[in-house]
Design an enzyme around this catalytic site. Structure first.
Site, PDB file in Angstrom:
ATOM      1  N   LYS A  13       0.829  -1.211   0.000  1.00 30.62           N
ATOM      2  CA  LYS A  13       0.000   0.000   0.000  1.00 30.62           C
ATOM      3  C   LYS A  13       0.862   1.260   0.000  1.00 30.62           C
ATOM      4  O   LYS A  13       0.643   2.183  -0.778  1.00 30.62           O
ATOM      5  CB  LYS A  13      -0.936   0.038   1.235  1.00 30.62           C
ATOM      6  CG  LYS A  13      -1.855  -1.154   1.364  1.00 30.62           C
ATOM      7  CD  LYS A  13      -2.813  -1.012   2.541  1.00 30.62           C
ATOM      8  CE  LYS A  13      -2.166  -1.033   3.906  1.00 30.62           C
ATOM      9  NZ  LYS A  13      -1.555  -2.303   4.300  1.00 30.62           N
ATOM     10  N   ARG A  88      -9.280   1.032   9.132  1.00 24.86           N
ATOM     11  CA  ARG A  88      -8.965  -0.372   9.422  1.00 24.86           C
ATOM     12  C   ARG A  88     -10.083  -1.035  10.214  1.00 24.86           C
ATOM     13  O   ARG A  88      -9.957  -2.216  10.547  1.00 24.86           O
ATOM     14  CB  ARG A  88      -7.671  -0.446  10.243  1.00 24.86           C
ATOM     15  CG  ARG A  88      -6.403  -0.665   9.424  1.00 24.86           C
ATOM     16  CD  ARG A  88      -5.250  -0.501  10.380  1.00 24.86           C
ATOM     17  NE  ARG A  88      -4.079  -1.259  10.082  1.00 24.86           N
ATOM     18  CZ  ARG A  88      -2.971  -0.749   9.531  1.00 24.86           C
ATOM     19  NH1 ARG A  88      -2.940   0.495   9.133  1.00 24.86           N
ATOM     20  NH2 ARG A  88      -1.907  -1.496   9.380  1.00 24.86           N
ATOM     21  N   ARG A 127      12.074  -6.434   4.624  1.00 29.80           N
ATOM     22  CA  ARG A 127      11.855  -5.024   4.301  1.00 29.80           C
ATOM     23  C   ARG A 127      12.725  -4.078   5.135  1.00 29.80           C
ATOM     24  O   ARG A 127      12.904  -4.277   6.326  1.00 29.80           O
ATOM     25  CB  ARG A 127      10.366  -4.741   4.556  1.00 29.80           C
ATOM     26  CG  ARG A 127       9.950  -3.311   4.515  1.00 29.80           C
ATOM     27  CD  ARG A 127       8.461  -3.192   4.331  1.00 29.80           C
ATOM     28  NE  ARG A 127       7.707  -3.270   5.583  1.00 29.80           N
ATOM     29  CZ  ARG A 127       6.401  -3.039   5.651  1.00 29.80           C
ATOM     30  NH1 ARG A 127       5.714  -2.756   4.576  1.00 29.80           N
ATOM     31  NH2 ARG A 127       5.774  -3.113   6.809  1.00 29.80           N
ATOM     32  N   ARG A 160      14.835  -0.977  10.034  1.00 30.27           N
ATOM     33  CA  ARG A 160      13.800  -2.008   9.963  1.00 30.27           C
ATOM     34  C   ARG A 160      12.759  -1.636  10.997  1.00 30.27           C
ATOM     35  O   ARG A 160      13.094  -1.203  12.098  1.00 30.27           O
ATOM     36  CB  ARG A 160      14.387  -3.384  10.297  1.00 30.27           C
ATOM     37  CG  ARG A 160      15.296  -3.889   9.189  1.00 30.27           C
ATOM     38  CD  ARG A 160      15.359  -5.407   9.153  1.00 30.27           C
ATOM     39  NE  ARG A 160      16.419  -5.826   8.244  1.00 30.27           N
ATOM     40  CZ  ARG A 160      16.199  -6.327   7.027  1.00 30.27           C
ATOM     41  NH1 ARG A 160      14.980  -6.473   6.561  1.00 30.27           N
ATOM     42  NH2 ARG A 160      17.215  -6.691   6.267  1.00 30.27           N
ATOM     43  N   ARG A 172      -0.604  -8.804  13.472  1.00 30.70           N
ATOM     44  CA  ARG A 172      -1.092  -7.823  12.490  1.00 30.70           C
ATOM     45  C   ARG A 172      -2.006  -8.490  11.461  1.00 30.70           C
ATOM     46  O   ARG A 172      -3.009  -7.918  11.051  1.00 30.70           O
ATOM     47  CB  ARG A 172       0.102  -7.140  11.796  1.00 30.70           C
ATOM     48  CG  ARG A 172       0.792  -6.136  12.711  1.00 30.70           C
ATOM     49  CD  ARG A 172       2.222  -5.870  12.297  1.00 30.70           C
ATOM     50  NE  ARG A 172       2.350  -5.106  11.081  1.00 30.70           N
ATOM     51  CZ  ARG A 172       3.487  -5.007  10.385  1.00 30.70           C
ATOM     52  NH1 ARG A 172       4.579  -5.661  10.783  1.00 30.70           N
ATOM     53  NH2 ARG A 172       3.539  -4.277   9.312  1.00 30.70           N
TER      54      ARG A 172
HETATM   55  P1  AMP Z   1       1.083   0.408   9.085  1.00 28.16           P
HETATM   56  O1  AMP Z   1       2.286   1.254   8.879  1.00 28.16           O
HETATM   57  O2  AMP Z   1      -0.110   0.887   8.304  1.00 28.16           O
HETATM   58  O3  AMP Z   1       1.371  -1.055   8.866  1.00 28.16           O
HETATM   59  O4  AMP Z   1       0.663   0.558  10.625  1.00 28.16           O
HETATM   60  C1  AMP Z   1       1.551   0.193  11.662  1.00 28.16           C
HETATM   61  C2  AMP Z   1       0.784   0.045  12.960  1.00 28.16           C
HETATM   62  O5  AMP Z   1       0.167   1.296  13.317  1.00 28.16           O
HETATM   63  C3  AMP Z   1      -0.386  -0.943  12.928  1.00 28.16           C
HETATM   64  O6  AMP Z   1       0.035  -2.282  13.144  1.00 28.16           O
HETATM   65  C4  AMP Z   1      -1.246  -0.414  14.076  1.00 28.16           C
HETATM   66  O7  AMP Z   1      -0.686  -0.728  15.339  1.00 28.16           O
HETATM   67  C5  AMP Z   1      -1.116   1.096  13.893  1.00 28.16           C
HETATM   68  N1  AMP Z   1      -2.127   1.637  12.961  1.00 28.16           N
HETATM   69  C6  AMP Z   1      -1.892   2.228  11.758  1.00 28.16           C
HETATM   70  N2  AMP Z   1      -3.036   2.618  11.182  1.00 28.16           N
HETATM   71  C7  AMP Z   1      -4.028   2.262  12.028  1.00 28.16           C
HETATM   72  C8  AMP Z   1      -5.448   2.379  11.978  1.00 28.16           C
HETATM   73  N3  AMP Z   1      -6.088   2.935  10.934  1.00 28.16           N
HETATM   74  N4  AMP Z   1      -6.158   1.902  13.049  1.00 28.16           N
HETATM   75  C9  AMP Z   1      -5.548   1.355  14.108  1.00 28.16           C
HETATM   76  N5  AMP Z   1      -4.205   1.191  14.210  1.00 28.16           N
HETATM   77  C10 AMP Z   1      -3.444   1.640  13.177  1.00 28.16           C
END
Ligand code: AMP
Length: 214
Positions: A13, A88, A127, A160, A172
């Site tokens: 994404k 989410r 990554r 990382r 996740r």
């Molecule tokens: P990401 O970079 O999108 O993979 O997000 C990393 C982490 O941030 C996730 O595993 C959640 O802990 C938190 N996070 C990011 N976006 C959201 C969201 N929309 N709702 C809840 N937690 C989020």
């Protein structure tokens, strides 16, 4: 045009959002990036969410909706918004609908990026990210250049993510299937959903997204 990129962790994404920003003058709103920035700058909220993020769980709807609201109120968006990693949960999806409506804006497309779990684990554990510009590298498909410098900005501080390990990834993925994947049905029912194969190379996936947005 306002779009959501929906998909499990590691689906690409962020990579595709960055491409759309470059090519279409859109604004990327990544709640993950906002939360990581809050942690780095040591805000109270950043401290509160750190452990939750490292475990791979979702932070509260209230926090992320607040972050998005702030951004929508303060940002101009010539080419529109790309919501990356938000919403989410169903509550977040409803809140986004309301925020856009209040601004007189529409949600134009929801792009679901489909990638199977095995590929996600392989991608995420390989990554790393440039600490200066956020460019994403992958030990297998896009290694850090041999001179140790970021191909985009020349930076040499590669990081990382703390949550890019197998244990957090399991949590996740579970959070994705339990809390986020119901959004696929939600947006399908609204007629906004387009699914693309996220397994190909970066340009191939970008082409599929471009077709979906046409
Ligand atoms: P990401 O970079 O999108 O993979 O997000 C990393 C982490 O941030 C996730 O595993 C959640 O802990 C938190 N996070 C990011 N976006 C959201 C969201 N929309 N709702 C809840 N937690 C989020």
């Amino acid at each position: 045009m306002n779009i959501i990129l929906l998909g499990p962790p590691g689906a690409g994404k962020g990579t595709q959002a960055r491409k759309l920003v470059e090519e279409r003058d859109m604004v990327q709103l990544s709640t993950g990036d906002m939360l990581r920035a809050a942690r780095t700058s040591g805000t109270e909220m950043g401290k509160r969410v750190a452990a939750v993020m490292d475990r791979g769980e979702l932070v509260t709807d209230e926090i992320v909706i607040g972050l998005i609201r702030e951004q929508l109120e303060s940002n101009g968006s010539a080419g529109g918004y790309i919501f990356d990693g938000f919403p989410r949960t169903l509550a977040q999806a409803d809140a986004l609908g309301e925020l856009l409506r209040d601004m007189g804006e529409n949600l134009d497309h929801v792009i679901e990026m489909q990638v199977d779990d095995q590929a996600l684990v392989a991608r995420i554990t390989a990554r790393s990210t440039c600490g200066s510009c956020g460019e994403v590298f992958n030990d297998i498909t896009k290694p850090i250049p041999a001179d140790g410098k970021c191909s985009k900005c020349g930076g040499s501080d590669f990081q990382r993510r703390a949550d890019d390990n197998e244990e957090s990834l399991r949590t996740r993925l579970l959070a994705y299937y339990k809390q986020t994947s119901p959004l696929i049905g939600y947006y399908h029912a609204k007629g906004d959903l387009v699914s693309v194969d996220g397994l190909g190379g970066m340009d191939e996936v970008a082409d599929s997204i471009a077709k979906a947005l046409a």
